[in-house]
Design an enzyme around this catalytic site. Structure first.
Site, PDB file in Angstrom:
ATOM      1  N   HIS A 155      44.150  39.620  32.774  1.00  0.00           N
ATOM      2  CA  HIS A 155      44.893  38.387  32.448  1.00  0.00           C
ATOM      3  C   HIS A 155      46.128  38.191  33.331  1.00  0.00           C
ATOM      4  CE1 HIS A 155      42.342  37.507  29.093  1.00  0.00           C
ATOM      5  NE2 HIS A 155      42.656  38.624  28.448  1.00  0.00           N
ATOM      6  N   ASP A 191      34.655  41.477  29.964  1.00  0.00           N
ATOM      7  CA  ASP A 191      35.545  41.478  28.799  1.00  0.00           C
ATOM      8  C   ASP A 191      35.258  40.215  27.966  1.00  0.00           C
ATOM      9  OD1 ASP A 191      38.471  42.768  27.930  1.00  0.00           O
ATOM     10  OD2 ASP A 191      38.373  40.609  27.531  1.00  0.00           O
ATOM     11  N   HIS A 193      37.269  38.156  26.840  1.00  0.00           N
ATOM     12  CA  HIS A 193      38.170  37.061  27.215  1.00  0.00           C
ATOM     13  C   HIS A 193      38.006  36.699  28.697  1.00  0.00           C
ATOM     14  CE1 HIS A 193      40.154  39.307  23.859  1.00  0.00           C
ATOM     15  NE2 HIS A 193      40.313  38.068  23.389  1.00  0.00           N
ATOM     16  N   ASP A 280      35.543  44.426  23.833  1.00  0.00           N
ATOM     17  CA  ASP A 280      35.906  43.549  22.710  1.00  0.00           C
ATOM     18  C   ASP A 280      34.780  42.569  22.386  1.00  0.00           C
ATOM     19  OD1 ASP A 280      36.600  42.560  25.232  1.00  0.00           O
ATOM     20  OD2 ASP A 280      38.675  42.100  24.698  1.00  0.00           O
TER      21      ASP A 280
END
Ligand code: Q9C
Ligand code: ZN
Length: 338
Positions: A155, A191, A193, A280
């Site tokens: 991120h 991931d 996200h 995740d």
């Protein structure tokens, strides 16, 4: 086929400890805990296939190619603070004027989930250095390497921290490999996200392909990016691919998208593959959206291995601590073919 895999880790990742994140004005226990790295490390030690290695390469020269110097300076200065630093205002117009410390925080921090706590700068530099050390092993001929990076990185943008990330580990490894003569590097990000940071860093770069599979920004963080119409800019047009998926996808549905993503990577013919690995996506993840099983990660690893590329996996998210170790082990088994 290799029956072992080098694993790089650093002591610093067992030390920094973000206490809480702020979600909609409320303090919540921070999901990105030391327990995560302990669970992964213990599972790897027990697995019998991990060659554990703590030799780092100082990542600073490549960190400085990824992130701006005002940003790195901000992170370094603030991580000497005795209290955790959170933003409270954000610029509502494009600006670089941020004289007041409160203004400066809003300029470089895009959410309230990613505090600067004491020593986090050193931990983030070491985490990126783990990624560089892993990439160096690829150059020396290792086919598959795993870097246990914490804090995670995907991120973190050129000049913004967020999503528990401060320095973009995969991006630093990609810059390192490019600098050592690799013409083309691909980054596969699985991931849950969207890897907004990695996308930002290489958006106009045709020599670094970015391919991400994630929960749609309609339903999950980072909310503003990760749509399929984000295809790159300038010379990098066509070297950015997003696969946003809805809530609740299972192994089978997910795998259909994985096959499309891996085909794009295969056709790009990169010299090296970097994998931003987040777990995740597991069914039991407390902040997740998908329903992937522990067994599935083995199949994912096998599918990546079929590309037959030198590949470095860096650790990103994954917050179901009870299964995190088993998930990483399952994936790595698939990757190295055991
Ligand atoms: N209180 C990575 O997986 N959302 N970052 C927090 C829950 C932020 C995830 C909301 C998720 C960031 C590396
Ligand atoms: Zn994540």
């Amino acid at each position: 086929m290799a029956k072992e895999i080098p694993v790089i880790y650093t002591q610093a990742s067992f030390e920094y400890n973000p206490e809480y994140e702020i979600f909609s004005g409320e303090k919540e226990p921070h999901a990105e805990t030391i327990d995560r790295v302990r669970r992964i490390f213990d599972a790897l030690k027990e697995s019998g296939f991990a060659q554990i290695n703590t030799t780092l390469i100082n990542g600073m020269p490549w960190i400085e190619q990824v992130h701006t110097s005002p940003y790195l300076d901000f992170l370094r200065r603030n991580s000497e603070s005795s209290f955790p630093i959170y933003p409270s205002v954000h610029p509502y117009l494009p600006t670089n004027k941020a004289v007041n410390p409160v203004a400066e925080r809003g300029l470089y921090m895009f959410d309230t989930y990613t505090p600067i706590t004491k020593g986090v700068y050193e931990a983030a530099v070491d985490s990126a250095s783990c990624a560089v050390a892993g990439a160096k092993l690829l150059l020396e001929g290792e086919p598959k390497v795993y870097s246990l990076t914490r804090p995670p990185g995907h991120h973190a943008e050129k000049a913004m921290m967020g999503g528990y990330c401060y320095i973009n580990n995969a991006a630093v490894a990609a810059k390192y490999l490019r600098g050592q003569g690799a013409e083309k590097v691909a980054i596969f990000d699985f991931d849950l996200h969207h890897g907004n940071g990695t996308q930002d860093i290489f958006y106009d770069d045709p020599n670094v392909l970015f391919v991400s599979i994630h929960a749609s920004p309609d339903i999950k963080f980072p909310y503003y990016t990760g749509y399929s119409d984000e295809t790159g800019a300038g010379k990098g047009e066509g070297a950015n691919y997003n696969f946003p998926l809805p809530e609740g996808v299972d192994d089978e549905r997910y795998h259909q998208e994985v096959e499309k993503a891996l085909k794009i990577i295969y056709e790009y013919c990169p010299n090296f593959l970097l994998i931003s690995a987040g777990f995740d996506t597991h069914v039991s993840d407390p902040i997740g959206a998908f329903r992937l099983s522990t067994e599935y990660y083995r199949m994912l690893g096998e599918s990546i291995a079929k590309l037959d590329l030198p590949a470095l996996t860096v650790q990103e998210g994954g917050y179901a601590t009870d299964t995190l170790g088993a998930n990483v082990v399952s994936y790595l088994k698939g990757l190295i073919g055991i």
